[in-house]
Design a protein around this motif. Structure first.
Motif, PDB file in Angstrom:
ATOM      1  N   ILE A 316      -2.646 -12.912  -0.527  1.00 27.11           N
ATOM      2  CA  ILE A 316      -1.961 -11.715  -0.635  1.00 27.11           C
ATOM      3  C   ILE A 316      -2.096 -10.912   0.837  1.00 27.11           C
ATOM      4  O   ILE A 316      -2.887 -11.140   1.638  1.00 27.11           O
ATOM      5  N   ARG A 317      -1.219  -9.891   0.927  1.00 25.74           N
ATOM      6  CA  ARG A 317      -1.382  -8.867   1.908  1.00 25.74           C
ATOM      7  C   ARG A 317      -1.824  -7.645   1.633  1.00 25.74           C
ATOM      8  O   ARG A 317      -1.304  -7.073   0.525  1.00 25.74           O
ATOM      9  N   GLN A 318      -2.755  -6.984   2.097  1.00 26.20           N
ATOM     10  CA  GLN A 318      -3.072  -5.570   1.705  1.00 26.20           C
ATOM     11  C   GLN A 318      -2.989  -4.515   2.994  1.00 26.20           C
ATOM     12  O   GLN A 318      -3.321  -5.088   4.101  1.00 26.20           O
ATOM     13  N   THR A 319      -2.271  -3.370   2.866  1.00 24.68           N
ATOM     14  CA  THR A 319      -1.999  -2.459   3.734  1.00 24.68           C
ATOM     15  C   THR A 319      -2.451  -1.073   3.497  1.00 24.68           C
ATOM     16  O   THR A 319      -2.629  -0.600   2.433  1.00 24.68           O
ATOM     17  N   LYS A 320      -3.136  -0.239   4.483  1.00 22.46           N
ATOM     18  CA  LYS A 320      -3.463   0.940   4.350  1.00 22.46           C
ATOM     19  C   LYS A 320      -3.101   1.724   5.483  1.00 22.46           C
ATOM     20  O   LYS A 320      -3.159   1.329   6.731  1.00 22.46           O
ATOM     21  N   ILE A 321      -2.271   2.839   5.399  1.00 18.69           N
ATOM     22  CA  ILE A 321      -1.862   3.655   6.434  1.00 18.69           C
ATOM     23  C   ILE A 321      -2.206   5.042   6.490  1.00 18.69           C
ATOM     24  O   ILE A 321      -2.482   5.681   5.359  1.00 18.69           O
ATOM     25  N   MET A 322      -2.952   5.548   7.540  1.00 22.49           N
ATOM     26  CA  MET A 322      -3.813   6.631   7.380  1.00 22.49           C
ATOM     27  C   MET A 322      -3.129   7.759   8.019  1.00 22.49           C
ATOM     28  O   MET A 322      -2.746   7.307   9.453  1.00 22.49           O
ATOM     29  N   GLY A 323      -2.584   8.960   7.732  1.00 21.12           N
ATOM     30  CA  GLY A 323      -2.039  10.046   8.495  1.00 21.12           C
ATOM     31  C   GLY A 323      -2.517  11.188   8.454  1.00 21.12           C
ATOM     32  O   GLY A 323      -3.703  11.320   7.945  1.00 21.12           O
ATOM     33  N   THR A 324      -1.888  12.306   9.116  1.00 24.76           N
ATOM     34  CA  THR A 324      -2.587  13.321   8.948  1.00 24.76           C
ATOM     35  C   THR A 324      -2.674  14.426   8.012  1.00 24.76           C
ATOM     36  O   THR A 324      -3.581  15.248   7.588  1.00 24.76           O
ATOM     37  N   LYS A 325      -1.895  14.147   6.903  1.00 26.93           N
ATOM     38  CA  LYS A 325      -1.830  14.793   5.677  1.00 26.93           C
ATOM     39  C   LYS A 325      -2.359  13.864   4.278  1.00 26.93           C
ATOM     40  O   LYS A 325      -2.405  14.431   3.277  1.00 26.93           O
ATOM     41  N   GLY A 326      -2.170  12.809   4.522  1.00 24.73           N
ATOM     42  CA  GLY A 326      -2.662  11.907   3.568  1.00 24.73           C
ATOM     43  C   GLY A 326      -2.584  10.270   3.709  1.00 24.73           C
ATOM     44  O   GLY A 326      -2.795   9.877   5.068  1.00 24.73           O
ATOM     45  N   GLU A 327      -2.732   9.369   2.789  1.00 16.66           N
ATOM     46  CA  GLU A 327      -2.780   8.116   3.313  1.00 16.66           C
ATOM     47  C   GLU A 327      -1.984   7.170   2.150  1.00 16.66           C
ATOM     48  O   GLU A 327      -1.793   7.757   0.934  1.00 16.66           O
ATOM     49  N   ILE A 328      -1.392   6.117   2.439  1.00 13.27           N
ATOM     50  CA  ILE A 328      -0.598   5.248   1.661  1.00 13.27           C
ATOM     51  C   ILE A 328      -1.659   3.697   1.683  1.00 13.27           C
ATOM     52  O   ILE A 328      -2.148   3.209   2.568  1.00 13.27           O
ATOM     53  N   GLU A 329      -1.880   3.309   0.416  1.00 10.51           N
ATOM     54  CA  GLU A 329      -2.570   1.968   0.438  1.00 10.51           C
ATOM     55  C   GLU A 329      -2.079   1.271  -0.666  1.00 10.51           C
ATOM     56  O   GLU A 329      -1.628   1.537  -1.901  1.00 10.51           O
ATOM     57  N   GLY A 330      -1.820  -0.073  -0.543  1.00  8.32           N
ATOM     58  CA  GLY A 330      -1.165  -1.002  -1.450  1.00  8.32           C
ATOM     59  C   GLY A 330      -1.163  -2.463  -1.228  1.00  8.32           C
ATOM     60  O   GLY A 330      -1.472  -2.765   0.022  1.00  8.32           O
TER      61      GLY A 330
END
Length: 412
Positions: A316-330
């Protein structure tokens, strides 16, 4: 709608079984009219499936190019070190290309391919299928809408899977970087590419990497292990035993199909025991890293890290993106990701419809992108051309150079 005429060089697992089925699914839109493949069984299986006359089935790609077929595009899906020569020859003849990654075995040759295509004014797309998947397109859309503010950091994990790694990177075609390319290029140029895609083409300015071949070597073999599974006393207990290709059809089915496509287990086993895939994983001629971590700094101070490891259960591939107002994870294999808002604490789950094909629909989607681009040849259709792919290649080669040099920071 104009029907697209394609040729294929390399009718192996990627060319014949990942990309070409698009033509069988949408025969009114696209067809293959010629093929070059040195193995007669694969060549004829592909030719029969796509209705290609015998005179248009070639054992050598040079024969195909010499025939001067009128094609809208050509797919090159040969082995890593067999990309450069046919790609450059096809570009010289003016063919639009979909080229399997990695483009070539060095950054210099990869650059030369892109420069030649640009000079000739033809379309060159690279099979970086992840950015064509509905999952990462949806993730990119959320970033572009500003749902997590300005991206500051990305963390990405490529879980290769213990048996898949043993199959491809210990016993198989990509086991030795002297014969193909380093694991971080062969397998993980996908990952540098997807990070670049999510960051909208920002340039990586610095990169470093650590990792090694830590496990698949003779000193870790069980006592008494032999060099091949058929005469090894551990062949029933070893988790890497070649006999396990037969035991777990769900987990190992795709790998089994690569070795020999048959439902006759006796026939398959007889053939398997004559191949490199029955070698002991501790006694192969492999030299590629089995775990590696990469650190990157981009323009505007954005940082990214990712790691690849053989030592995982799932692929699998796991990705987390961290921004100034929130985050995306999946995780792409879950067909969903979560957007978390810092100010409200709210979570939004984004469910993605993904075709149930290999690579989370990416293989079918890249064929759709390629044929659409061939049909329209406008600027929008060319947004997936090779320049961004080249950046990911250069980064992957630089990461391997850093690893070999003990984690040296390389400026790009």
């Amino acid at each position: 709608m104009k029907k697209i005429r394609l040729g294929l060089i390399g009718a192996g697992e990627r060319g014949a079984n990942c990309y070409a089925p698009y033509a069988l699914k949408y025969p009114a839109e696209v067809s293959f009219v010629c093929v070059a493949e040195p193995q007669s069984q694969r060549r004829d299986a592909f030719g029969d499936a796509h209705g290609i006359p015998m005179e248009n089935r070639h054992s050598d790609w040079r024969e195909l190019l010499d025939k001067g077929y009128e094609l809208d595009g050509l797919i090159i899906a040969t082995q890593d070190r067999e990309h450069y020569e046919p790609a450059m020859a096809a570009i010289e003849k003016g063919y639009n290309l979909l080229l399997e990654k990695p483009m070539a075995e060095t950054a210099e040759k990869s650059t030369a391919i892109v420069e030649a295509a640009n000079a000739k004014g033809i379309l060159l797309m690279v099979c970086h299928v992840l950015r064509h998947t509905p999952f990462f397109r949806a993730m990119k859309e959320a970033i572009d809408k500003g749902e997590i503010g300005k991206v500051q950091s990305i963390h990405h994990i490529e879980n290769i899977g213990y048996f898949h790694f043993a199959h491809s990177y210990v016993r198989g075609n990509w086991r030795n970087s002297e014969e193909t390319t380093p694991m971080i290029v062969a397998k993980c140029s996908h990952d540098t590419d997807i990070i670049n895609y999510l960051l909208g083409g920002k340039k990586c300015t610095k990169i470093s990497s650590f990792g090694s071949l830590g496990y698949f070597k003779p000193e870790n073999a069980p006592e008494g292990a032999t060099k091949r599974c058929e005469d090894c006393p551990h062949n029933k207990s070893c988790m890497y035993s070649a006999y396990r290709y037969l035991e777990d059809r769900k987990q190992h089915r795709n790998l089994k199909d690569i070795i020999m496509r048959t439902d006759d287990n006796d026939k398959f086993l007889s053939y398997l025991l004559t191949t490199p895939y029955a070698r002991c994983v501790y006694h192969c001629d492999n030299n590629v890293a089995d775990h590696q971590v990469v650190n990157m700094e981009y323009e505007d101070g954005v940082t990214a890290s990712w790691q690849a490891s053989a030592f995982t259960m799932e692929i699998i591939r796991q990705t987390k993106i961290m921004g100034t107002k929130g985050e995306i994870e999946g995780c792409i294999e879950d067909d969903r990701f979560v957007i978390r808002d810092f100010a409200t604490g709210n979570e939004k789950v984004v469910n993605v419809h993904t075709p149930k094909t290999l690579h989370s629909g990416g293989d079918e989607c890249i064929m759709e992108s390629f044929t659409t681009a061939l049909r329209t040849m406008d600027e929008e259709s060319k947004k997936y051309s090779a320049e961004l792919s080249l950046q990911g290649h250069v980064m992957a080669f630089a990461a391997e150079a850093s690893r070999v040099e003990g984690g040296k920071v390389i400026e790009l």
